[in-house]
Design an enzyme around this catalytic site. Structure first.
Site, mmCIF file in Angstrom:
data_model
loop_
_atom_site.group_PDB
_atom_site.id
_atom_site.type_symbol
_atom_site.label_atom_id
_atom_site.label_comp_id
_atom_site.label_asym_id
_atom_site.label_seq_id
_atom_site.Cartn_x
_atom_site.Cartn_y
_atom_site.Cartn_z
ATOM 1 N N LYS A 1 0.814 -1.229 0.000
ATOM 2 C CA LYS A 1 0.000 0.000 0.000
ATOM 3 C C LYS A 1 0.843 1.273 0.000
ATOM 4 C CE LYS A 1 -0.446 0.276 5.008
ATOM 5 N NZ LYS A 1 -1.140 -0.242 6.179
ATOM 6 N N ARG B 1 -7.147 0.930 17.280
ATOM 7 C CA ARG B 1 -7.667 1.034 15.924
ATOM 8 C C ARG B 1 -8.609 -0.163 15.769
ATOM 9 N NH1 ARG B 1 -3.992 1.565 10.547
ATOM 10 N NH2 ARG B 1 -4.401 -0.675 10.434
HETATM 11 C C1 LIG Z 1 -0.251 -0.902 6.808
HETATM 12 C C2 LIG Z 1 -0.476 -2.127 7.577
HETATM 13 C C3 LIG Z 1 0.577 -3.039 7.769
HETATM 14 C C4 LIG Z 1 1.991 -2.772 7.304
HETATM 15 O O1 LIG Z 1 2.534 -1.695 8.027
HETATM 16 P P1 LIG Z 1 4.103 -1.309 7.958
HETATM 17 O O2 LIG Z 1 4.317 -0.438 9.128
HETATM 18 O O3 LIG Z 1 4.313 -0.619 6.669
HETATM 19 O O4 LIG Z 1 4.872 -2.580 8.046
HETATM 20 C C5 LIG Z 1 0.290 -4.206 8.440
HETATM 21 N N1 LIG Z 1 -0.943 -4.460 8.916
HETATM 22 C C6 LIG Z 1 -1.976 -3.594 8.766
HETATM 23 C C7 LIG Z 1 -3.307 -3.945 9.323
HETATM 24 C C8 LIG Z 1 -1.774 -2.410 8.084
HETATM 25 O O5 LIG Z 1 -2.799 -1.565 7.937
#
Ligand SMILES: *Cc1c(COP(=O)(O)O)cnc(C)c1O
Length: 370
Positions: free
Chosen positions: A38, A143
């Protein structure tokens, strides 16, 4: 050449993926690894790199649009699955309005609301599929997920899930380092694993995916302290930037600087450092503060806040200072630089995570690879 231009160093990313695979799977006992796309809107070259890496099990994203892109970028088999064998994982708990697409494109879906899970069951039934899910547990970051303290509520939801014919509960997931900025540690992640074991014994089921978090867990994995029982992690930042997100340290063996932005200078003028006249609001409705540093050589580059996050870009020329910017312009102080900049010259910046995110989201930024 068109500017602004984002240069993505695939060799650096490959190196970082190797390191994340080594640390999480070989050294910390994770059975599977999800790498998250993402941060760059599922860039096609990065997606291909991850798809060809034997250590990667899931390609994960928070947006279905990005996951749908995988199926255009990568070859598919006769069943419409990714031919590379990687599974897709949806990170954002789904909207009720996208459940048919979830069933169509997602192998493993993180989810928390029982009403949505029931609707997902209906969609899966309609499309003759058994949909794998991970139930999200909130260990205090506040969250997504069912709050860890409300054990009875968690067990009630699990009981209801187990009555749904087209849903398979594969495990539980937790996310930290986000809203509450809570750091994953041996105690809260250990308790998360305990919840998985409690669900297994109370309901007589086996959970094989205990998904322990994001790049905030990398400092634990990197020092051999990821709690036993965590079988999966979901990593974005660490394989792209090389950093872990709990203490902002460099993950061992990784390199920074995989994303560089180049922008073109459109004006260089000697001007004062203090604006002249009555001060009001800037282009974004804020009241700015400027320090009087006397006259300075100011360069404007043709890139702005629509394309980049000013706080997440570092000039490669260390003598350049970023003064500020608006939607389409960024102003640099080049007074102290040893280079004799001219209008038309290109200036480079190393990007952080949010700089990468903004630059890959902007349709005005060209991309190239090395
Ligand atoms: C964005 C996200 C991740 C990855 O996060 P990083 O800090 O880029 O490793 C993992 N799990 C969820 C639920 C996320 O929203």
């Amino acid at each position: 050449m068109k500017y602004p231009r984002l240069i993505i160093d695939l060799a650096k990313i490959k190196n970082n993926v190797d390191q994340v695979v080594r640390i999480t799977k070989e050294e910390s006992g994770c059975e599977t690894l999800a790498l998250v796309t993402k941060g760059h809107c599922a860039d096609p070259e990065i997606v291909k790199l991850l798809a060809s890496h034997p250590g990667v099990d899931f390609l994960a994203d928070s947006r279905i649009e990005n996951i749908k892109k995988y199926f255009d970028i990568l070859p598919c088999d006769e069943n419409g699955k990714l031919a590379c064998g990687k599974k897709t994982m949806m990170l954002r708990i789904p909207m009720q309005s996208e459940l048919d697409e979830i069933v169509k494109y997602i192998d493993l879906c993180q989810i928390s609301e029982i009403e949505t899970i029931k609707l997902l069951n209906e969609s899966a039934k309609k499309l003759s599929k058994i949909q794998d899910i991970l139930l999200m547990i909130d260990m205090g970051d506040l969250r997504e997920g069912l709050l860890f303290r409300n054990r009875e509520k968690i067990h009630e939801v699990v009981s209801e899930i187990l009555t749904l014919e087209n849903i398979k509960l594969r495990g539980i997931g937790v996310n930290m380092n986000c809203y509450g900025a809570i750091i994953p540690k041996e105690d809260n992640l250990g308790e998360f694993v305990d919840i998985a074991r409690e669900i297994e014994s109370r309901h007589g089921i086996e959970l094989d995916i205990i998904s322990g978090g994001n790049s905030g867990t990398m400092y634990l994995s990197d020092s051999g302290r990821l709690p036993k029982g965590i079988t999966n992690v979901r990593i974005g930042e660490s394989h792209l930037m090389g950093t872990e997100s709990s203490y902002l340290g460099q993950v061992s063996g990784t390199v920074p600087g995989a994303f560089t932005l180049e922008a073109e200078i459109v004006e260089i003028q000697l001007k004062p450092s203090l604006p002249i006249g009555e001060s009001g609001y800037d282009a974004f409705g804020h009241v700015p503060y400027y320090e009087d540093k006397g006259e300075m050589m100011r360069a404007i580059i043709a890139v702005g806040k629509q394309d980049i996050e000013i706080d997440s870009m570092t000039p490669v020329d260390e003598k350049i200072e970023i003064m500020g910017g608006s939607s389409d312009h960024i102003i640099l102080d080049i007074t102290n630089s040893e280079r004799d900049y001219k209008v038309g010259d290109i200036v480079s910046f190393t990007l952080g995570y949010s700089g990468m995110l903004r630059a890959t989201t902007s349709c005005y930024v060209e991309k190239s690879y090395k």
